[in-house]
Scaffold this motif. Structure first.
Motif, PDB file in Angstrom:
ATOM      1  N   MET A   1      17.016  75.434  41.487  1.00 36.49           N
ATOM      2  CA  MET A   1      16.064  75.564  40.394  1.00 36.49           C
ATOM      3  C   MET A   1      15.201  76.784  40.651  1.00 36.49           C
ATOM      4  SD  MET A   1      14.595  74.197  37.664  1.00 36.49           S
ATOM      5  CE  MET A   1      13.068  74.380  36.764  1.00 36.49           C
ATOM      6  N   LEU A   2      15.274  77.770  39.768  1.00 34.55           N
ATOM      7  CA  LEU A   2      14.462  78.974  39.875  1.00 34.55           C
ATOM      8  C   LEU A   2      13.294  78.857  38.907  1.00 34.55           C
ATOM      9  CD1 LEU A   2      17.246  81.729  39.935  1.00 34.55           C
ATOM     10  CD2 LEU A   2      16.044  80.723  41.886  1.00 34.55           C
ATOM     11  N   PHE A   3      12.078  78.934  39.432  1.00 40.37           N
ATOM     12  CA  PHE A   3      10.892  78.863  38.586  1.00 40.37           C
ATOM     13  C   PHE A   3      10.633  80.248  37.982  1.00 40.37           C
ATOM     14  CE2 PHE A   3       9.786  75.209  41.462  1.00 40.37           C
ATOM     15  CZ  PHE A   3       9.924  74.230  40.480  1.00 40.37           C
ATOM     16  N   ALA A   4      10.811  80.347  36.675  1.00 41.73           N
ATOM     17  CA  ALA A   4      10.709  81.639  35.996  1.00 41.73           C
ATOM     18  C   ALA A   4       9.906  81.538  34.710  1.00 41.73           C
ATOM     19  CB  ALA A   4      12.110  82.190  35.701  1.00 41.73           C
ATOM     20  N   ALA A   5       9.114  80.466  34.563  1.00 36.61           N
ATOM     21  CA  ALA A   5       8.436  80.207  33.289  1.00 36.61           C
ATOM     22  C   ALA A   5       7.010  80.728  33.224  1.00 36.61           C
ATOM     23  CB  ALA A   5       8.430  78.696  33.011  1.00 36.61           C
ATOM     24  N   GLY A   6       6.429  81.110  34.349  1.00 38.34           N
ATOM     25  CA  GLY A   6       4.999  81.391  34.397  1.00 38.34           C
ATOM     26  C   GLY A   6       4.577  82.644  33.646  1.00 38.34           C
ATOM     27  N   PHE A   7       3.267  82.773  33.439  1.00 30.53           N
ATOM     28  CA  PHE A   7       2.711  83.879  32.669  1.00 30.53           C
ATOM     29  C   PHE A   7       2.512  85.142  33.503  1.00 30.53           C
ATOM     30  CE2 PHE A   7       1.323  80.028  30.481  1.00 30.53           C
ATOM     31  CZ  PHE A   7       1.743  80.300  29.175  1.00 30.53           C
ATOM     32  N   GLY A   8       2.452  85.030  34.827  1.00 26.46           N
ATOM     33  CA  GLY A   8       2.273  86.205  35.673  1.00 26.46           C
ATOM     34  C   GLY A   8       0.954  86.908  35.451  1.00 26.46           C
ATOM     35  N   THR A   9      -0.108  86.132  35.244  1.00 29.22           N
ATOM     36  CA  THR A   9      -1.397  86.736  34.891  1.00 29.22           C
ATOM     37  C   THR A   9      -1.945  87.637  35.992  1.00 29.22           C
ATOM     38  OG1 THR A   9      -2.476  84.690  35.630  1.00 29.22           O
ATOM     39  CG2 THR A   9      -2.025  84.908  33.283  1.00 29.22           C
ATOM     40  N   ARG A  10      -1.626  87.349  37.252  1.00 30.61           N
ATOM     41  CA  ARG A  10      -2.138  88.199  38.340  1.00 30.61           C
ATOM     42  C   ARG A  10      -1.538  89.602  38.301  1.00 30.61           C
ATOM     43  NH1 ARG A  10      -1.257  86.006  43.989  1.00 30.61           N
ATOM     44  NH2 ARG A  10       0.701  85.203  43.126  1.00 30.61           N
ATOM     45  N   MET A  11      -0.452  89.769  37.563  1.00 37.76           N
ATOM     46  CA  MET A  11       0.179  91.083  37.445  1.00 37.76           C
ATOM     47  C   MET A  11      -0.510  91.975  36.425  1.00 37.76           C
ATOM     48  SD  MET A  11       2.652  91.908  39.430  1.00 37.76           S
ATOM     49  CE  MET A  11       3.904  91.277  40.553  1.00 37.76           C
ATOM     50  N   GLY A  12      -1.466  91.461  35.684  1.00 37.41           N
ATOM     51  CA  GLY A  12      -2.214  92.270  34.730  1.00 37.41           C
ATOM     52  C   GLY A  12      -1.327  92.866  33.650  1.00 37.41           C
ATOM     53  N   ALA A  13      -1.475  94.177  33.440  1.00 32.47           N
ATOM     54  CA  ALA A  13      -0.760  94.849  32.353  1.00 32.47           C
ATOM     55  C   ALA A  13       0.753  94.828  32.532  1.00 32.47           C
ATOM     56  CB  ALA A  13      -1.248  96.297  32.232  1.00 32.47           C
ATOM     57  N   LEU A  14       1.228  94.666  33.750  1.00 35.23           N
ATOM     58  CA  LEU A  14       2.670  94.685  34.000  1.00 35.23           C
ATOM     59  C   LEU A  14       3.399  93.555  33.291  1.00 35.23           C
ATOM     60  CD1 LEU A  14       2.770  95.596  37.802  1.00 35.23           C
ATOM     61  CD2 LEU A  14       3.311  97.072  35.858  1.00 35.23           C
ATOM     62  N   THR A  15       2.700  92.463  33.021  1.00 34.30           N
ATOM     63  CA  THR A  15       3.348  91.335  32.347  1.00 34.30           C
ATOM     64  C   THR A  15       2.858  91.165  30.906  1.00 34.30           C
ATOM     65  OG1 THR A  15       1.721  89.893  33.432  1.00 34.30           O
ATOM     66  CG2 THR A  15       3.916  90.021  34.413  1.00 34.30           C
ATOM     67  N   ALA A  16       2.240  92.203  30.357  1.00 32.68           N
ATOM     68  CA  ALA A  16       1.797  92.116  28.962  1.00 32.68           C
ATOM     69  C   ALA A  16       2.980  92.057  28.003  1.00 32.68           C
ATOM     70  CB  ALA A  16       0.908  93.311  28.619  1.00 32.68           C
ATOM     71  N   SER A  17       4.089  92.674  28.388  1.00 32.19           N
ATOM     72  CA  SER A  17       5.239  92.730  27.478  1.00 32.19           C
ATOM     73  C   SER A  17       6.548  92.322  28.135  1.00 32.19           C
ATOM     74  CB  SER A  17       5.381  94.144  26.903  1.00 32.19           C
ATOM     75  OG  SER A  17       5.558  95.094  27.947  1.00 32.19           O
ATOM     76  N   ARG A  18       6.505  91.801  29.352  1.00 30.45           N
ATOM     77  CA  ARG A  18       7.721  91.315  30.004  1.00 30.45           C
ATOM     78  C   ARG A  18       7.342  90.209  30.974  1.00 30.45           C
ATOM     79  NH1 ARG A  18       9.259  96.099  34.421  1.00 30.45           N
ATOM     80  NH2 ARG A  18       7.100  96.630  34.925  1.00 30.45           N
TER      81      ARG A  18
END
Length: 222
Positions: A1-18
């Motif tokens: 089971m690979l957990f891949a659902a999170g928002f990645g908020t600590r990544m800031g702008a890097l996860t705004a669109s991916r």
């Protein structure tokens, strides 16, 4: 089971669109680094849970014989996400693995499989001695006794990888919940175990972790 659902908020702008699992380290998305380890071990079936920007991940994983567990309308956290994916995973113990870390050393799934003792264990967590972590701060998550039993407290850092029996998930009434709820039940019965990884591990949960992970992967063998 690979957990891949999170928002990645600590990544800031890097996860705004991916989604965070598609952030590249050494030219490859984070989730591919995790998949390399699972494939090399022969883990099957492989399930990834999706929530934030799921279409991008689904497109990236298409054609790889990976089963997808879509969490909608709300994200289910690690415990709820694992429970929702059980129909795709099948019965029995499963590996669960975060997709925001990079490893250097022996395959950690191989190590866990070799240490797994199902008669004694309900879960076996792979931890990292603090001196062997890269890009991680804090005092650690678990202490490990001479028999391998885990207790909470300053010590080794949980790596995001474990083998776990999913049976107790069905005793938790909430739909969305953390795996910590499951571990607490196992702790009360003395059936939560942990082991230290002999190599290095880099947390790529924040932007600075990308360069640190790339340096770790590029370092010459000692």
């Amino acid at each position: 089971m690979l957990f891949a659902a999170g928002f990645g908020t600590r990544m800031g702008a890097l996860t705004a669109s991916r989604p965070k699992p598609l952030i590249e380290v050494a030219g490859r998305p984070l989730i591919d680094h995790a998949l390399d380890l699972a494939t090399a071990h022969g883990a099957a079936p492989v399930v990834a849970n999706l929530h934030y920007l799921p279409d991008q991940l689904a497109q990236h994983l298409a054609g790889r014989n990976i089963r997808l567990s879509l969490e909608m309308p709300e994200i289910l956290e690690t415990g709820g996400g694992l429970r929702a994916a059980l129909p795709l995973l099948g019965t029995g113990p499963v590996f669960t693995m975060n997709t925001d870390a990079v490893w250097r050393g022996p395959n950690p799934l191989d190590q866990l499989a070799g240490l797994w003792r199902p008669a004694e264990m309900d879960a076996l967590l792979l931890c990292i001695p603090r001196a062997q972590t890269v890009g991680h701060s804090g005092t650690g998550d678990f202490q490990i006794d001479a028999d391998g039993r885990a207790t909470r407290g300053p010590g080794s850092v949980y790596s995001g990888l474990q083998i776990v029996k999913p049976d107790l998930l069905h005793t938790i009434p909430e739909r969305a919940f953390s795996l910590n709820r499951l571990w607490d039940l196992m702790l009360s019965e003395g059936r939560l175990f942990a082991a230290d990884y002999p190599g290095q591990w880099c947390d790529v949960g924040h932007p600075e972790g990308i360069a640190l992970a790339e340096s770790l992967l590029a370092a010459p063998d000692v």
